[in-house]
Design a protein around this motif. Structure first.
Motif, PDB file in Angstrom:
ATOM      1  N   MET A 126       0.786  -1.069   0.083  1.00 14.71           N
ATOM      2  CA  MET A 126       0.029   0.078   0.080  1.00 14.71           C
ATOM      3  C   MET A 126       0.793   1.307  -0.003  1.00 14.71           C
ATOM      4  SD  MET A 126      -2.884  -1.132  -0.386  1.00 14.71           S
ATOM      5  CE  MET A 126      -2.296  -2.348  -1.409  1.00 14.71           C
ATOM      6  N   THR A 127       1.948   1.295   0.568  1.00 12.61           N
ATOM      7  CA  THR A 127       2.845   2.575   0.776  1.00 12.61           C
ATOM      8  C   THR A 127       3.468   2.821  -0.654  1.00 12.61           C
ATOM      9  OG1 THR A 127       4.588   1.265   1.913  1.00 12.61           O
ATOM     10  CG2 THR A 127       3.117   2.426   3.114  1.00 12.61           C
ATOM     11  N   ALA A 128       3.915   1.501  -1.299  1.00 15.84           N
ATOM     12  CA  ALA A 128       4.467   1.672  -2.472  1.00 15.84           C
ATOM     13  C   ALA A 128       3.456   2.005  -3.440  1.00 15.84           C
ATOM     14  CB  ALA A 128       4.973   0.081  -3.008  1.00 15.84           C
ATOM     15  N   LEU A 129       2.255   1.845  -3.488  1.00 15.27           N
ATOM     16  CA  LEU A 129       1.343   2.296  -4.334  1.00 15.27           C
ATOM     17  C   LEU A 129       1.181   3.784  -4.120  1.00 15.27           C
ATOM     18  CD1 LEU A 129      -1.319  -0.650  -4.577  1.00 15.27           C
ATOM     19  CD2 LEU A 129       0.441   0.068  -6.399  1.00 15.27           C
ATOM     20  N   ASP A 130       1.365   4.488  -3.048  1.00 18.03           N
ATOM     21  CA  ASP A 130       1.197   5.884  -3.040  1.00 18.03           C
ATOM     22  C   ASP A 130       1.936   6.663  -3.992  1.00 18.03           C
ATOM     23  OD1 ASP A 130      -0.989   5.493  -1.212  1.00 18.03           O
ATOM     24  OD2 ASP A 130       0.611   5.890   0.579  1.00 18.03           O
ATOM     25  N   SER A 131       3.477   5.986  -3.828  1.00 19.84           N
ATOM     26  CA  SER A 131       4.437   6.483  -4.741  1.00 19.84           C
ATOM     27  C   SER A 131       4.136   6.246  -6.344  1.00 19.84           C
ATOM     28  CB  SER A 131       5.793   6.047  -4.500  1.00 19.84           C
ATOM     29  OG  SER A 131       5.987   6.355  -3.119  1.00 19.84           O
ATOM     30  N   GLY A 132       3.750   4.827  -6.510  1.00 20.81           N
ATOM     31  CA  GLY A 132       3.388   4.303  -7.677  1.00 20.81           C
ATOM     32  C   GLY A 132       2.298   5.246  -8.569  1.00 20.81           C
ATOM     33  N   ARG A 133       1.129   5.526  -7.830  1.00 20.26           N
ATOM     34  CA  ARG A 133       0.339   6.372  -8.484  1.00 20.26           C
ATOM     35  C   ARG A 133       0.794   7.566  -8.877  1.00 20.26           C
ATOM     36  NH1 ARG A 133      -3.548   3.958  -3.585  1.00 20.26           N
ATOM     37  NH2 ARG A 133      -4.441   2.380  -4.697  1.00 20.26           N
ATOM     38  N   LEU A 134       1.544   8.418  -8.144  1.00 15.06           N
ATOM     39  CA  LEU A 134       2.170   9.493  -8.690  1.00 15.06           C
ATOM     40  C   LEU A 134       2.877   9.260  -9.896  1.00 15.06           C
ATOM     41  CD1 LEU A 134       3.495  11.488  -5.233  1.00 15.06           C
ATOM     42  CD2 LEU A 134       1.321  11.872  -6.696  1.00 15.06           C
ATOM     43  N   GLY A 135       3.544   8.181 -10.146  1.00 13.39           N
ATOM     44  CA  GLY A 135       4.101   7.810 -11.217  1.00 13.39           C
ATOM     45  C   GLY A 135       3.158   7.731 -12.500  1.00 13.39           C
ATOM     46  N   ILE A 136       2.014   7.055 -12.307  1.00 10.10           N
ATOM     47  CA  ILE A 136       0.977   7.124 -13.431  1.00 10.10           C
ATOM     48  C   ILE A 136       0.314   8.172 -13.538  1.00 10.10           C
ATOM     49  CG2 ILE A 136      -1.098   5.763 -13.752  1.00 10.10           C
ATOM     50  CD1 ILE A 136       1.350   4.247 -14.081  1.00 10.10           C
ATOM     51  N   ALA A 137       0.446   9.195 -12.692  1.00 12.99           N
ATOM     52  CA  ALA A 137      -0.416  10.417 -12.861  1.00 12.99           C
ATOM     53  C   ALA A 137       0.613  11.177 -13.817  1.00 12.99           C
ATOM     54  CB  ALA A 137      -0.568  11.371 -11.570  1.00 12.99           C
ATOM     55  N   ALA A 138       1.956  11.361 -13.413  1.00 12.45           N
ATOM     56  CA  ALA A 138       2.820  11.678 -14.374  1.00 12.45           C
ATOM     57  C   ALA A 138       2.914  11.440 -15.872  1.00 12.45           C
ATOM     58  CB  ALA A 138       4.274  11.740 -13.709  1.00 12.45           C
ATOM     59  N   CYS A 139       2.645   9.915 -16.027  1.00 11.21           N
ATOM     60  CA  CYS A 139       2.976   9.522 -17.256  1.00 11.21           C
ATOM     61  C   CYS A 139       1.571   9.923 -17.991  1.00 11.21           C
ATOM     62  CB  CYS A 139       2.592   7.889 -17.113  1.00 11.21           C
ATOM     63  SG  CYS A 139       4.141   7.277 -16.870  1.00 11.21           S
ATOM     64  N   ALA A 140       0.399  10.152 -17.157  1.00  7.30           N
ATOM     65  CA  ALA A 140      -0.895  10.819 -17.809  1.00  7.30           C
ATOM     66  C   ALA A 140      -0.635  11.889 -18.321  1.00  7.30           C
ATOM     67  CB  ALA A 140      -2.112  10.556 -16.754  1.00  7.30           C
ATOM     68  N   VAL A 141      -0.028  12.942 -17.465  1.00  8.03           N
ATOM     69  CA  VAL A 141       0.241  14.334 -17.790  1.00  8.03           C
ATOM     70  C   VAL A 141       1.068  14.246 -19.172  1.00  8.03           C
ATOM     71  CG1 VAL A 141       1.266  16.319 -17.286  1.00  8.03           C
ATOM     72  CG2 VAL A 141       0.024  15.190 -15.469  1.00  8.03           C
ATOM     73  N   GLY A 142       2.156  13.503 -19.187  1.00  7.40           N
ATOM     74  CA  GLY A 142       2.867  13.548 -20.565  1.00  7.40           C
ATOM     75  C   GLY A 142       2.194  12.903 -21.734  1.00  7.40           C
ATOM     76  N   LEU A 143       1.436  11.796 -21.672  1.00  6.95           N
ATOM     77  CA  LEU A 143       0.514  11.564 -22.793  1.00  6.95           C
ATOM     78  C   LEU A 143      -0.341  12.680 -23.165  1.00  6.95           C
ATOM     79  CD1 LEU A 143      -0.100   9.055 -24.352  1.00  6.95           C
ATOM     80  CD2 LEU A 143      -2.094   8.564 -22.888  1.00  6.95           C
ATOM     81  N   ALA A 144      -1.086  13.226 -22.304  1.00  2.55           N
ATOM     82  CA  ALA A 144      -2.076  14.225 -22.454  1.00  2.55           C
ATOM     83  C   ALA A 144      -1.356  15.338 -23.129  1.00  2.55           C
ATOM     84  CB  ALA A 144      -2.797  14.568 -21.298  1.00  2.55           C
ATOM     85  N   GLN A 145      -0.191  15.750 -22.685  1.00  2.00           N
ATOM     86  CA  GLN A 145       0.654  17.034 -23.191  1.00  2.00           C
ATOM     87  C   GLN A 145       0.910  16.480 -24.962  1.00  2.00           C
ATOM     88  OE1 GLN A 145       1.417  20.073 -21.699  1.00  2.00           O
ATOM     89  NE2 GLN A 145       1.449  20.360 -23.920  1.00  2.00           N
ATOM     90  N   ALA A 146       1.258  15.348 -25.060  1.00  2.00           N
ATOM     91  CA  ALA A 146       1.671  15.006 -26.493  1.00  2.00           C
ATOM     92  C   ALA A 146       0.328  15.137 -27.243  1.00  2.00           C
ATOM     93  CB  ALA A 146       2.030  13.543 -26.251  1.00  2.00           C
TER      94      ALA A 146
END
Length: 379
Positions: free
Chosen positions: A235-255
């Protein structure tokens, strides 16, 4: 050009390096690798040798000592060129977290190798009958002398066929979260069999597979943090992992925004560029605003993490908003291109297919709403 406010000049230099690598090594290959469903292992090694597979971990264990605020902007840049690679970096970073945060001295001695770029990790939590309900997992590990024998199955595992080590979340005790432990296993190994890759809607160059464990032996010294704390680690790992996926989403949307804007400025209808029509111009404005809002929410959560403050709810908000925004923005990008948006000659149809999975991985967006609501209503 995105105006970025960075904590140091070194961080700016890092993002310049990442941009150069992404433009030269990733963007030209993305469409071909996705069409052939080929995992870009060589590209990951290139990034690893540049120090990009251990960015948020301390330098003394082989990382780069970068704050999460900077690491997430690296992911955004990578995702704007090729989401498969950004997701791979995010998953690998997640897979290194259990040992980095909970491992004993012996396990932490492996971190320089794990973070150095040659090895790739996988995070084996989800199961065929238990995705969101992680506490109900059924994969078992039974002590047998100096080893554990692991039996069961995991599902939807990124890097199942490419990883050099797995984090296996399995049941070493009774029912419920307190019976779950995390084992670190090297692969390939006897008794560990990745099955045929799933036929997925998008991210074709990043295949996911089920993994079958049939009496696989893992040394007892590979229990991360001791028995019974695997659920806490997950669960603690997923908190950090969710931020990683959010950043991936931002990059994809920016593209998607960048491509739609460039297309709208060039495409002529009724004697002028379609970007000059108010209906379409307002759509582009809304798309750009969604991306900026998602980026701000994601980096705000990262700054909380960097400051050592609670950020679980903010990570869930960032993942929820950014991935929903990516789905909306990529859909609108297809609409901007009209009929051309629906054909594979333009990348926006791929962006749309890829955006969908971001609403599912690292906890579905319904789970994110559950996390947020529980933080709001707890006593």
């Amino acid at each position: 050009m995105i105006e970025r406010i960075l904590p140091t000049d070194d961080a700016r230099d890092l993002l310049d390096l990442v941009t150069e690598l992404a433009d030269k090594e990733l963007a030209p290959r993305a469409a071909d690798f996705e069409a052939r469903a080929e995992f870009p292992r060589a590209a990951l090694r290139t990034l690893g040798r540049a120090g990009l597979l251990g960015l948020p971990y301390p330098e003394e264990v082989g990382g780069a000592g970068q704050p999460y605020e900077v690491y997430l902007q690296v992911l955004e840049i990578l995702a704007s060129r090729w989401l498969t690679v950004a997701e791979a970096v995010s998953v690998h970073t997640l897979a290194c977290y259990p040992v980095a945060a909970y491992g004993d001295d012996a396990l932490r001695e492996r971190l320089p190798e794990m973070l150095g770029g040659e090895l790739l990790g996988a995070y084996c939590l989800s199961e065929p009958q238990g995705g969101s309900d992680a506490a109900a997992l059924t994969t078992k590990a039974v002590r047998d002398g100096d080893d554990y024998l692991v039996s069961g199955a995991k599902a939807w595992i990124t890097h199942a066929h490419s990883a050099d080590f797995y984090n296996i979340f399995c049941r070493t005790g009774g029912p419920g979260p307190d019976g779950i432990s995390c084992l670190l296993a090297d692969v390939p190994a006897a008794g560990i069999t990745p099955l045929k890759p799933e036929r997925t809607m998008g991210l074709n160059a990043s295949p996911v597979s089920q993994i079958v464990f049939d009496g696989a032996r893992v040394p007892a010294g590979r229990v991360v943090g001791g028995e019974g704390i695997g659920f806490k680690i997950a669960m603690t790992a997923l908190d950090s992992g969710r931020l990683g996926i959010a950043a991936c989403a931002v990059g994809l949307a920016q593209a998607a925004v960048d491509y739609a804007v460039d297309y709208a400025k060039e495409r002529q209808q009724f004697g002028k560029p379609i970007a000059t029509f108010q209906g379409l111009g307002f759509m582009l404005a809304d798309m750009a605003t969604q991306v900026s809002a998602a980026r701000a929410l994601t980096l705000a959560a990262a700054r909380l993490r960097d400051a050592g403050r609670p950020y679980s709810a903010e990570a869930a908000k960032a993942k929820l908003f950014a991935t929903d925004a990516a789905m909306k923005v990529t859909t609108d990008a297809v609409q901007v291109l009209g009929g051309y948006g629906y054909v594979a000659d333009h990348p926006v149809e791929r962006y749309l297919r890829e955006a969908k999975v971001l609403q599912i991985v690292e906890g579905t967006n319904q789970i994110q709403r559950l996390v947020i609501s529980r933080h709001l209503t707890r006593a």
